[in-house]
Design an enzyme around this catalytic site. Sequence first.
Site, PDB file in Angstrom:
ATOM      1  N   HIS A  19       0.847   5.140   1.383  1.00  0.00           N
ATOM      2  CA  HIS A  19       0.141   6.062   2.282  1.00  0.00           C
ATOM      3  C   HIS A  19       0.883   7.397   2.274  1.00  0.00           C
ATOM      4  CE1 HIS A  19      -2.400   7.362   5.563  1.00  0.00           C
ATOM      5  NE2 HIS A  19      -1.316   7.826   6.160  1.00  0.00           N
ATOM      6  N   ASN A  26       0.858  -1.194   0.000  1.00  0.00           N
ATOM      7  CA  ASN A  26       0.000   0.000   0.000  1.00  0.00           C
ATOM      8  C   ASN A  26       0.886   1.233   0.000  1.00  0.00           C
ATOM      9  OD1 ASN A  26      -2.413   1.624   0.424  1.00  0.00           O
ATOM     10  ND2 ASN A  26      -1.773   1.843   2.562  1.00  0.00           N
ATOM     11  N   SER A  81       4.928   6.740   2.163  1.00  0.00           N
ATOM     12  CA  SER A  81       5.520   5.450   2.514  1.00  0.00           C
ATOM     13  C   SER A  81       4.829   4.342   1.730  1.00  0.00           C
ATOM     14  CB  SER A  81       5.303   5.141   4.003  1.00  0.00           C
ATOM     15  OG  SER A  81       5.684   6.230   4.828  1.00  0.00           O
ATOM     16  N   ASP A 112      -2.414   0.939   7.923  1.00  0.00           N
ATOM     17  CA  ASP A 112      -1.220   1.782   7.720  1.00  0.00           C
ATOM     18  C   ASP A 112      -0.070   1.425   8.664  1.00  0.00           C
ATOM     19  OD1 ASP A 112      -2.695   3.192   5.781  1.00  0.00           O
ATOM     20  OD2 ASP A 112      -3.404   4.649   7.246  1.00  0.00           O
TER      21      ASP A 112
HETATM   22  C1  GAR Z   1      -2.868   9.016  -2.720  1.00  0.00           C
HETATM   23  O1  GAR Z   1      -2.322  10.191  -2.172  1.00  0.00           O
HETATM   24  C2  GAR Z   1      -2.626   7.839  -1.807  1.00  0.00           C
HETATM   25  O2  GAR Z   1      -1.369   7.865  -1.185  1.00  0.00           O
HETATM   26  C3  GAR Z   1      -3.734   8.023  -0.814  1.00  0.00           C
HETATM   27  O3  GAR Z   1      -4.841   8.395  -1.583  1.00  0.00           O
HETATM   28  C4  GAR Z   1      -4.395   9.087  -2.734  1.00  0.00           C
HETATM   29  C5  GAR Z   1      -4.961   8.402  -3.952  1.00  0.00           C
HETATM   30  O4  GAR Z   1      -4.673   9.140  -5.100  1.00  0.00           O
HETATM   31  N1  GAR Z   1      -3.960   6.828  -0.073  1.00  0.00           N
HETATM   32  C6  GAR Z   1      -4.379   6.815   1.201  1.00  0.00           C
HETATM   33  O5  GAR Z   1      -4.643   7.815   1.826  1.00  0.00           O
HETATM   34  C7  GAR Z   1      -4.506   5.430   1.801  1.00  0.00           C
HETATM   35  N2  GAR Z   1      -4.655   5.502   3.217  1.00  0.00           N
HETATM   36  P1  GAR Z   1      -4.679   8.431  -6.514  1.00  0.00           P
HETATM   37  O6  GAR Z   1      -6.034   7.751  -6.649  1.00  0.00           O
HETATM   38  O7  GAR Z   1      -4.532   9.560  -7.505  1.00  0.00           O
HETATM   39  O8  GAR Z   1      -3.544   7.458  -6.562  1.00  0.00           O
END
Ligand code: GAR
Length: 210
Positions: free
Chosen positions: A109, A107, A136, A145
């Site tokens: 985060h 994942n 990360s 997470d």
């Molecule tokens: C990204 O910033 C990712 O790191 C975050 O959501 C966004 C998705 O953007 N993920 C989390 O917060 C998971 N806990 P994307 O759909 O454009 O990749």
Amino acid sequence: RKRVAVLISGRGSNMAALIEATADPRFPATIAVVVSNKADAGGLAVAKAAGIPTRVIAKADHPGAEAQDHAMQAVLTEHRVDLICLAGYMRLLRDEFVHRWSGRMINIHPSLLPLFKGLHPHEQALAAGVRLHGCSVHFVTSEMDSGPIIAQAAVPVLAGDTPDSLATRVLEIEHRLYPLALRLVAEGRARMAGDRVEFSQTSAAEQQAL
Ligand code: GAR
């Protein structure tokens, strides 16, 4: 090449970065399928345009988390998936599913874990007053997470930053970091060993998109 499923819920910009990296035949992984839990996720069109099979496994069609996870497992089996990349997948997977994929699911985060887990990490970072923030990539474990960290990248927090400006700066390095981390896992050079990652033949540059 390892066959990867990318799980998304929204825009899918990290998924797009993974698609771009894996388009190179020398990359050790290929994207077998993109699965979204939201029918209107923007990333689905991006994946289709790249010729990648897409599936929607939504709550509405699969009442109950168990039914959703079972449908997911069926899709993963059908596409002979080796590894899972969560990329903005905003739904918790059940313990049984997480255990089944232990060491094979990662994942991204948007924080320097273990700081700022959960929702609104950029707001959390601004509220805490940290001067460095980042992202990360970690192996997924039952606790959200919290799994062993594979790679991290940092950006400065600037005076006048808002959650949005900070998110934009972090997102840019997410797109560089996620392919690096996937490469390490796909090549077996980063392996989950209990609550740590065991690395072999890795350089710092491969774990940090600085
Ligand atoms: C990204 O910033 C990712 O790191 C975050 O959501 C966004 C998705 O953007 N993920 C989390 O917060 C998971 N806990 P994307 O759909 O454009 O990749």
